[in-house]
Design a protein around this motif. Structure first.
Motif: not given
Lengths: 260, 426
Positions: B55-61, B72-78
């Motif tokens: 599961i990944r949550a991408q935050l793009d600002s 800033i664009r980062a994926d938090l990944v499980y």
């Protein structure tokens, strides 16, 4: 064609000065009113795509347009919604010369990729809506032969038949053009069996900076039961755009005119 | 004293920028949550049956400031299949955070733009084939069936674009080599040259990655302009082979030998389609004669492609691609056995078919690589369906067929996989 000319002549006797215009003059003026107002312009567009079951998808984008040499034009489309199209940008260089094809590029931000789009795809749906790419930038007048089929008290009715019927899905379409503003108000498309299957209508018009401007348009696909409503806002003309804003540089770095 | 006044000036400059920005701050937030699961369609003796479970949550600002734009664009990944979830490596994307972009974009002078920081870089004309695009790729993501955007791995670079009147120039300087996220055996089994067999988690490739700042650097440059309606480009690259292309005979570790690439491309419309061509000379500088068995040979690469719409909402793209080894005889002489030797010429043909249905909400595509010289095939079908403006379903397969175990796609024959993904974008 012959009946068209006769009709025009007959009507010309009764409706005064404007009716003396030839059909080519009418479609040229209509094309100018619909696509060439000012030297450039911008608008925010909200596109609601409704399918036959009534469910709606929404696209929001900012549109820039600039008139360049000899009737050619450049367009810039910058998407804000939905999320999966966010920051996508689309540039068109529209050419009016018969032997020149339009150039089109699509910017895919996640891949940092500038994708050239094949010129054949003009009659394909624009981002899943009932509008086609050609509706956005305008169909080249030279693609069709034009015939004035009727003149009413307020409108001209022009029938347009494609020179290359194999390139398009319609056999002809008629356009109703307001006499006073020359804005095309309604287009009706007929398929190869002569059946009406698609309408494009300017449902709201306002005068902005002296230019009669469509602020709402609706396209209906009678075959699928779907429709798309375009609402235009923050319309401005003569904003002083530079031709450089329509280059690859500004796909990578969208100009302020679209991001703000 | 001079130093202090300099500091004060710097601080006041910073506070000036900050206070100016407080009024102009304008941030857009977007992103998605993406869940994906996949499995191998056959047994692989060296890998897990599950190919993807994450599961990944991408935050793009994106923040518009007066002087620059901050992204800033980062994926938090499980990732349930990660071997060491505690480990974080921003270079390889391992761990719970994969930082995709973190950069500022500014225009120091009218005729130049600069993007500084972590960014995704792409150029060249190929469709899923790359000659002059030597920016890092994530081959694991590609073959395991993550979204295509993950084929591009981020670069930590300064990217300057110059726009003189005679054309455009892009220069990407990467102070420390950014390798591909290459196939190392941990998630995908591969042909191991030392063992002369397919291997995987039993023989994870150990590498010696050049990693000294400003010494092991990369420079990539492009000059492009329009020539008679065609977009013509010249390219230069100086750095390293992006995936392991050699071995250290003492340590046994895989290496990334020095590489220069010189290339050119052209793209434009032909009839109602788009035609493109690209070529590149890969100068493997540590093996100029071609006889060093521990370093990959120099190569000449070429591609030509054509794409067009065949019918409404149905398009096709075809490409021909060649990798020609420059010193094949010397290469053969350097091998202990020629049984698993590469051919002098590797020919690849690709075909992309894309069909859009239901108001373009359902997209079916099939990308096929076929090599008549290697006798192998890679089929990549993808179906995506947009349920509404937020929800999207994806089904993908990756199928490798090969006559031999040692060819480029043939080596992956135990990695055939299918996967399903669901994404919510906001």
């Amino acid at each position: 064609m012959k009946t068209g000319i006769i009709a025009a002549l007959l009507l010309g006797l009764t409706t005064g000065a404007n009716a003396e215009l030839s059909v080519d003059e009418i479609v040229t003026k209509a094309n100018e009113a619909a696509y060439y107002a000012g030297s450039d312009g911008r608008a925010d567009v909200t596109m609601n795509i409704v399918d036959k079951s009534g469910s709606t998808r929404t696209r929001e984008f900012t549109l820039l347009r600039m008139n360049t040499k000899g009737g050619s034009q450049k367009f810039y489309v910058y998407f804000k919604k939905p999320a999966d199209l966010y920051k996508q940008a689309y540039i068109v260089w529209k050419e009016v010369d018969e032997n020149k094809e339009d150039s089109r590029w699509l910017w895919l931000p996640a891949l940092n990729l500038n994708k050239r789009i094949a010129p054949g795809e003009k009659r394909t749906s624009f981002v899943g809506s009932d509008f086609v790419y050609e509706d956005v930038s305008g169909r080249n007048l030279k693609e069709d032969t034009h015939e004035l089929v009727e003149t009413t008290a307020t409108q001209y009715v022009v029938k347009n038949t494609p020179r290359n019927p194999g390139d398009v899905e319609f056999s002809y379409y008629t356009v109703m053009i307001d006499k006073d503003t020359f804005l095309p108000r309604k287009a009706e498309y007929f398929d190869k069996n002569g059946k009406l299957y698609r309408t494009v209508e300017a449902t709201k018009v306002e005068t902005i900076q002296g230019f009669p401007t469509v602020i709402e348009s609706v396209v209906k696909d009678l075959n699928t039961g779907g429709s798309t409503i375009n609402t235009f806002s923050k319309i401005e003309y003569n904003i002083g755009l530079k031709e450089a804003s329509f280059e690859e540089r500004f796909l990578r770095r969208p100009p302020r005119e679209v991001t703000r | 004293m001079k130093h202090i006044s300099h500091q004060i000036r710097r601080i006041s400059l910073i506070s000036l920028i900050l206070s100016a920005n407080a009024f102009a701050l304008d941030t857009e937030f977007h992103g998605f949550v993406d869940g994906r699961a996949g499995m191998r369609t056959q047994n692989d003796p060296y890998e897990d049956q599950q190919s993807l479970a994450e599961i990944r949550a991408q935050l793009d600002s994106l923040t518009y400031l007066d002087a620059f734009t901050l992204q800033i664009r980062a994926d938090l990944v499980y990732d349930a299949l990660a071997d060491d979830p505690e480990k974080i490596d921003l270079q390889t994307g391992e761990g719970f955070i994969d930082l995709r972009e973190f950069n500022i974009l500014f225009t120091p002078v009218d005729w130049a733009d600069v993007k500084l920081g972590r960014q995704i870089l792409t150029w060249g004309t190929g469709d899923l084939l790359f000659i002059n695009d030597l920016f890092p790729k994530d081959w694991n993501s590609f073959f395991l069936g993550r979204d295509t955007e993950y084929l591009k791995a981020p670069s930590d670079a300064i990217y300057a674009s110059l726009f003189p009147s005679f054309g455009s120039i892009d220069i990407a300087y990467t102070p420390r080599f950014d390798a591909d996220r290459y196939i190392d055996g941990s998630r995908i089994s591969y042909w191991n040259q030392g063992l002369n067999r397919i291997a995987g988690q039993d023989a994870i490739i150990k590498t010696d990655v050049p990693n000294n700042n400003f010494e092991d650097d990369e420079i990539a440059a492009r000059f492009y302009r329009s020539v008679k309606g065609y977009e013509a480009a010249l390219y230069f690259y100086s750095g390293f082979w992006k995936s392991p292309a050699g071995a250290d005979p003492v340590s046994g570790k895989a290496t990334f030998p020095n590489l220069n690439v010189y290339g050119a491309s052209a793209k434009g419309t032909l009839g109602s389609g788009i035609v493109s061509t690209e070529l590149g000379y890969y100068d493997s500088r540590d093996d100029s004669g071609g006889g060093n068995p521990f370093v990959r040979n120099s190569e000449f690469r070429f591609l030509a492609g054509y794409e067009r719409e065949l019918a409404k909402n149905f398009s096709a793209g075809i490409q021909y691609y060649l990798e020609h080894m420059m010193d094949h005889n010397d290469y053969l002489d350097g091998l202990p056995s020629t049984k698993y030797a590469a051919d002098e010429n590797r020919h690849v043909v690709t075909l992309r078919l894309t069909r859009m249905l239901m108001n373009q909400n359902l997209i079916l595509s099939l990308f096929t690589y076929y090599s008549p010289s290697d006798h192998d095939v890679y089929l990549r079908p993808v179906a995506t369906y947009k349920l509404d403006d937020h929800w999207k379903l994806t089904a993908n397969g990756n199928f490798f067929i090969g006559q031999y175990d040692h060819t480029f796609f043939g080596q992956f024959k135990n990695n055939n996989n299918v996967n399903l993904g669901v994404r919510y974008s906001y």
